[in-house]
Scaffold this motif. Sequence first.
Motif, short mmCIF file in Angstrom:
data_model
loop_
_atom_site.label_atom_id
_atom_site.label_comp_id
_atom_site.label_asym_id
_atom_site.label_seq_id
_atom_site.Cartn_x
_atom_site.Cartn_y
_atom_site.Cartn_z
N LEU A 226 0.68 -1.01 0.14
CA LEU A 226 -0.26 -0.37 -0.24
C LEU A 226 0.61 1.60 0.11
O LEU A 226 0.22 2.56 -1.06
CB LEU A 226 -0.82 -0.12 0.97
CG LEU A 226 -2.11 -0.89 0.75
CD1 LEU A 226 -3.04 -0.94 2.77
CD2 LEU A 226 -3.25 -0.10 0.26
N LYS A 227 2.16 1.43 0.85
CA LYS A 227 3.00 2.04 0.53
C LYS A 227 3.61 2.60 -0.27
O LYS A 227 3.75 3.94 -0.89
CB LYS A 227 3.70 2.31 1.78
CG LYS A 227 4.43 3.38 2.23
CD LYS A 227 5.78 3.27 3.52
CE LYS A 227 6.31 4.07 3.36
NZ LYS A 227 7.63 4.61 5.11
N THR A 228 3.85 1.30 -0.66
CA THR A 228 4.55 1.61 -2.29
C THR A 228 3.76 2.30 -3.41
O THR A 228 3.82 3.41 -4.08
CB THR A 228 5.18 0.53 -3.06
OG1 THR A 228 6.10 -0.69 -1.69
CG2 THR A 228 5.61 0.87 -3.89
N LEU A 229 2.57 1.48 -3.82
CA LEU A 229 1.34 1.94 -4.60
C LEU A 229 1.32 3.49 -4.21
O LEU A 229 0.88 4.36 -5.06
CB LEU A 229 0.34 1.25 -4.29
CG LEU A 229 -0.95 1.24 -5.85
CD1 LEU A 229 0.04 1.14 -6.74
CD2 LEU A 229 -1.78 0.92 -5.14
N ARG A 230 0.77 4.19 -3.04
CA ARG A 230 0.68 5.75 -3.39
C ARG A 230 1.72 6.55 -2.85
O ARG A 230 1.85 7.33 -3.59
CB ARG A 230 0.07 5.57 -1.40
CG ARG A 230 -0.87 5.23 -1.29
CD ARG A 230 -1.18 4.70 0.81
NE ARG A 230 -2.51 4.02 0.88
CZ ARG A 230 -3.09 3.45 1.71
NH1 ARG A 230 -1.89 3.39 2.26
NH2 ARG A 230 -4.09 3.04 2.29
N GLY A 231 3.06 5.89 -2.54
CA GLY A 231 4.38 6.68 -3.17
C GLY A 231 4.42 6.87 -4.72
O GLY A 231 5.01 7.67 -4.71
N PHE A 232 3.70 5.64 -5.94
CA PHE A 232 3.90 6.29 -7.15
C PHE A 232 3.13 7.26 -7.04
O PHE A 232 2.57 8.21 -8.79
CB PHE A 232 4.11 4.79 -7.66
CG PHE A 232 4.45 3.66 -8.06
CD1 PHE A 232 5.61 3.79 -7.26
CD2 PHE A 232 4.07 2.41 -7.61
CE1 PHE A 232 6.57 2.90 -7.00
CE2 PHE A 232 4.79 1.74 -7.58
CZ PHE A 232 6.45 1.88 -6.93
N GLY A 233 2.53 8.14 -6.67
CA GLY A 233 1.18 9.03 -6.77
C GLY A 233 0.31 8.30 -6.86
O GLY A 233 -0.99 9.06 -7.69
N VAL A 234 -0.47 6.85 -7.09
CA VAL A 234 -1.62 6.06 -7.72
C VAL A 234 -2.47 6.90 -6.25
O VAL A 234 -2.64 7.24 -4.95
CB VAL A 234 -1.88 4.75 -7.05
CG1 VAL A 234 -2.67 4.62 -7.12
CG2 VAL A 234 -0.83 4.30 -8.37
N ARG A 235 -4.11 7.73 -6.67
CA ARG A 235 -4.42 8.02 -5.91
C ARG A 235 -5.82 7.36 -5.14
O ARG A 235 -6.92 7.16 -4.38
CB ARG A 235 -5.93 9.64 -6.78
CG ARG A 235 -6.34 10.15 -5.72
CD ARG A 235 -6.38 11.59 -6.06
NE ARG A 235 -7.12 12.76 -5.30
CZ ARG A 235 -7.92 13.44 -5.85
NH1 ARG A 235 -7.68 14.35 -7.13
NH2 ARG A 235 -8.78 14.00 -4.98
N ALA A 236 -6.29 6.42 -6.16
CA ALA A 236 -7.27 5.43 -6.05
C ALA A 236 -6.87 4.08 -6.66
O ALA A 236 -6.23 4.04 -8.10
CB ALA A 236 -8.26 5.78 -6.90
N PHE A 237 -7.41 3.13 -6.48
CA PHE A 237 -7.10 1.79 -7.26
C PHE A 237 -7.87 0.58 -6.62
O PHE A 237 -8.64 0.76 -5.33
CB PHE A 237 -5.43 1.21 -6.36
CG PHE A 237 -4.75 1.08 -4.80
CD1 PHE A 237 -5.60 -0.19 -3.81
CD2 PHE A 237 -5.25 1.99 -4.68
CE1 PHE A 237 -5.43 -0.14 -3.11
CE2 PHE A 237 -4.92 2.55 -2.98
CZ PHE A 237 -5.68 0.99 -1.49
N SER A 238 -7.92 -0.76 -7.29
CA SER A 238 -8.77 -1.36 -6.61
C SER A 238 -8.02 -2.54 -6.17
O SER A 238 -6.98 -2.93 -5.84
CB SER A 238 -9.55 -1.83 -7.98
OG SER A 238 -8.27 -3.16 -9.11
N ALA A 239 -9.18 -3.91 -5.77
CA ALA A 239 -8.48 -4.93 -4.58
C ALA A 239 -9.37 -6.33 -5.68
O ALA A 239 -9.85 -7.03 -5.33
CB ALA A 239 -8.93 -4.69 -3.44
N LEU A 240 -8.51 -6.34 -7.23
CA LEU A 240 -9.16 -7.86 -7.63
C LEU A 240 -9.39 -8.60 -7.05
O LEU A 240 -7.57 -9.21 -6.75
CB LEU A 240 -8.48 -7.00 -9.10
CG LEU A 240 -8.62 -5.91 -9.11
CD1 LEU A 240 -8.00 -6.25 -11.11
CD2 LEU A 240 -10.09 -5.97 -9.29
N VAL A 241 -9.90 -9.08 -6.41
CA VAL A 241 -10.10 -11.42 -6.52
C VAL A 241 -10.72 -12.00 -6.82
O VAL A 241 -11.82 -11.36 -8.10
CB VAL A 241 -10.46 -11.04 -5.12
CG1 VAL A 241 -9.85 -10.38 -3.85
CG2 VAL A 241 -11.78 -10.78 -4.84
#
Length: 302
Positions: free
Chosen positions: A73-88
């Motif tokens: 989560l920290k890595t993704l946010r560090g890339f500037g990703v503002r919203a994302f999914s939790a695909l299962v």
Amino acid sequence: MCETGEAVLGDKDDDGYLTEFRDRLGLPGIIDVHTHFMPEPVMRKVWAYFDSAGPLTARAWPIAYRADEQVRLKTLRGFGVRAFSALVYPHKPEMAAWLNEWTAEFAARTPDCLHTATFYPEPDAGSYVAAAIQRGAQLFKVHIQVGGFDPGDPLLDPAWGLVQDAGIPVVIHCGSGPVAGEFTGPAPIAALLRRFPRLRLIVAHMGAPEYTEFFDLAERYPDIRFDTTMTFTDFFEEVDPFPDAERDRLRFLGDRILFGSDFPNIPYTYGHAVSALERLELGDEWLRKVCYHNAADLFGIE
């Protein structure tokens, strides 16, 4: 480097390049519609499958961002990703409802994650899809290749009807890449859309390798969209290259293409997934739409 020490592909420093990319385009961030967060035991099994180069991958596939959930989560946010999914995605009966419970809890404690759910052809699919919608699901994931089922299975009719009526998008892996399945390809989706023409399908991986056929479907059904997941990267271009003849349709469909990465299960840097789009040279406005505005409009993100 991935956790196992194998090198990953990519020529971009994630943090520096992605910051420059967002600043140059004036974007408040990136919206990534194709990321995977799962219960830890499930995620570890997925990674073990990739490590073994199983029959659904058919090639070496080192995981670039193998880490605990909070680190990811920290890595993704560090890339500037503002919203994302939790695909299962379930691969057997009596799994989807449990996954939906987990994703609902994950979304509740992760406000920048789109509340994601899933379903599988089984008698109670309609009831747990209705429950997921009632709890606020914003996105569904269906994986035809891994699930090994016909999307037109009558057991799924209640689920498709509910999702269509609610207008909730569905990220669907229905192309035959990286390995074809019994029910992958455009024909089963065309049959599904004849019965549920208002489905908001987001065709994962741009429909690879049947790019042209899925683009043809999109011209007939205005609610079809695509995600860029892994498409145009060196890793995909080696096996399922995007056809040069379809570049004009990439422009034409620019309002219906959404950025996706497959994070964390990618064998290259996150920056490479973005730079692969830049090198298409389709223009800054196309990139702004694909990397942020199309998804922001679809999901009501300001």
